[in-house]
Design an enzyme around this catalytic site. Sequence first.
Site, PDB file in Angstrom:
ATOM      1  N   LYS A 283       0.842  -1.202   0.000  1.00  0.00           N
ATOM      2  CA  LYS A 283       0.000   0.000   0.000  1.00  0.00           C
ATOM      3  C   LYS A 283       0.876   1.250   0.000  1.00  0.00           C
ATOM      4  CE  LYS A 283      -3.825  -1.881   2.815  1.00  0.00           C
ATOM      5  NZ  LYS A 283      -4.971  -1.681   1.916  1.00  0.00           N
ATOM      6  N   ARG A 357     -10.289 -11.455   2.706  1.00  0.00           N
ATOM      7  CA  ARG A 357     -11.229 -12.463   2.218  1.00  0.00           C
ATOM      8  C   ARG A 357     -10.608 -13.852   2.185  1.00  0.00           C
ATOM      9  NH1 ARG A 357     -11.995  -9.267  -3.324  1.00  0.00           N
ATOM     10  NH2 ARG A 357     -11.707  -7.575  -1.829  1.00  0.00           N
TER      11      ARG A 357
HETATM   12  N1  BES Z   1      -8.033  -3.722   4.882  1.00  0.00           N
HETATM   13  C1  BES Z   1      -8.304  -3.317   3.560  1.00  0.00           C
HETATM   14  C2  BES Z   1      -9.617  -2.571   3.405  1.00  0.00           C
HETATM   15  C3  BES Z   1      -9.727  -1.244   4.100  1.00  0.00           C
HETATM   16  C4  BES Z   1      -9.529  -0.068   3.393  1.00  0.00           C
HETATM   17  C5  BES Z   1     -10.083  -1.156   5.419  1.00  0.00           C
HETATM   18  C6  BES Z   1      -9.665   1.152   4.023  1.00  0.00           C
HETATM   19  C7  BES Z   1     -10.215   0.068   6.059  1.00  0.00           C
HETATM   20  C8  BES Z   1     -10.004   1.227   5.346  1.00  0.00           C
HETATM   21  C9  BES Z   1      -8.332  -4.538   2.637  1.00  0.00           C
HETATM   22  O1  BES Z   1      -7.528  -5.596   3.001  1.00  0.00           O
HETATM   23  C10 BES Z   1      -7.860  -4.084   1.298  1.00  0.00           C
HETATM   24  O2  BES Z   1      -6.729  -3.752   1.179  1.00  0.00           O
HETATM   25  N2  BES Z   1      -8.761  -4.116   0.329  1.00  0.00           N
HETATM   26  C11 BES Z   1      -8.455  -3.710  -0.999  1.00  0.00           C
HETATM   27  C12 BES Z   1      -9.009  -4.770  -1.920  1.00  0.00           C
HETATM   28  C13 BES Z   1      -8.568  -4.613  -3.340  1.00  0.00           C
HETATM   29  C14 BES Z   1      -7.101  -4.952  -3.485  1.00  0.00           C
HETATM   30  C15 BES Z   1      -9.404  -5.507  -4.196  1.00  0.00           C
HETATM   31  C16 BES Z   1      -9.126  -2.362  -1.267  1.00  0.00           C
HETATM   32  O3  BES Z   1     -10.259  -2.180  -0.794  1.00  0.00           O
HETATM   33  O4  BES Z   1      -8.509  -1.527  -1.888  1.00  0.00           O
HETATM   34 MN    MN Z   2      -5.536  -5.421   2.232  1.00  0.00          MN
END
Ligand code: BES
Ligand code: MN
Length: 500
Positions: A283, A357
Amino acid sequence: MADKLELNVEKGLLEETPANVLVLNLYEGVKIPSGATGSIDIALNGLITKFVIGQEGFDGKFGSMYTLQTYGKIGAEKILLVGMGKAKDFTPNRLRELSAKVIKKCKKMTNAKRVISVLHGAGIGGYDPELSARMITEGTLLGSYTFDKYKTDKKTQKVNEFVIVDMDEENCKKAKAGMKKGKIIASAVNFTRDLSNEQPSYATPSKLAEIAQSLKDVEVKVYDRDEIAKMGMGAFLGVARGSSQPPKFIHIKYNGSNQKLIQRKIAIIGKGICFDSGGLDIKPPSSMLNMKDDMSGAAAILGVMSVMKDLKPSCEVHGIIAACENMPGASAYKPGDILTAKNGKTIEVDNTDAEGRLTLADALCYACDLDVDEVVDLATLTGACVVALGSVASGIMGNHQPTIDKLIKCANAGGEKMWQMPMFEDYKDSLKSDIADMKNTGSRMGGTQIAGLFLQNFVKKVHWAHIDIAGTAYIEKPQNEFCKGATGAGVRTLINYIMS
Ligand code: BES
Ligand code: MN
Ligand code: ZN
């Protein structure tokens, strides 16, 4: 942190009860108050009606406040007059929120060690005193919460005592019962907030396991890496591979208050990513900043399970957490890897940042094998849900409409908001893989639904609901009864659901 604030109910006359601050209320637009505010006004020779309302123009708008000195005319040194808003709009949820505002205000006042309060809303034709006291208690304890563990200069607690005063014996009895419930609920929520607010290097998978093992009146089984492998949880283990922190699969079981009376068996699952760096699909800094909160679902499960001993529901409750970190270490899982979940389905890793997931897939398989009737999972799962619903409402979806409807009701009664998202089958195509049964991500568009559709592959024979708390678990600025930081999202909903 757990507050030193003491809450009690005392039988007595408001006029005579000694205190630093007396909390009174006024509905919007009322010029001549009745009830407690009316009788105190008389004791003060009309100071409230003539001066505060008449001259100063205090109008009772929701959350507005006015402080005045009493100069020895009554037992309390000061009065905090609080606006209740329009009587027709006043709800238990508003009372909870108002009570949070009141305690925050009292903490800022000089010398407010002992605060006494009327049972707001419980006058003639009003609420049940039990409900009123419960809302006041929840709001006061949630509103006074701060996470100051790491501050060397802890601001000293200015309010030591908050007491609901009523002259009626029966009201006091009911208020005490309501206060007891409110304390249990607030303790579960604040327990969860403490864990989510913790630094990620403290709240590790091992720490979560240790906390689970310290809970009372429940059976706890913690599986380590080898045992997790034996259970066939290849998806969960894939995510855990990049971290030096060992994964822990945690199963907490509450047996129900009476084994013979068990009518429901419920499993609640919490996403337990103790830190989400994104893995190799790392990230950017601004997105990684709050990723210590990615175990908020797990923290909520621990919070709920921590009060089973007090609430003693009749149903059997299983709390399940697949805890690990998502890190880009040398052994990290890679885009393109293929993982096999506990139910034998294969998943091509499309994006290592869609890790929640994968861990939930194995947790769902485990839960469905437990012979439970209902499974609810709570997860900070998608950024898309934050975009769709913001920080106010969690997204909910599932395979059984009555379960979803019931959860939304339980949320609303607890002061939480949930909004149902569709799970249009049309999006299933985007999870198709050329070489495995599915990929872990699909199109960016409709990301929350796609995550839900992915999870559905690991659910069988149970009523299932998935709650996405990505936007609600951790807030950037104060909202309702909460300060900035962790909110304990889902805790009150799940407690109401278990108790229903
Ligand atoms: N933990 C994150 C989701 C999240 C984002 C929680 C902002 C709280 C605040 C999750 O693991 C994630 O990174 N999701 C990605 C999925 C994508 C790669 C399909 C996302 O939502 O960008
Ligand atoms: Mn994630
Ligand atoms: Zn995550």
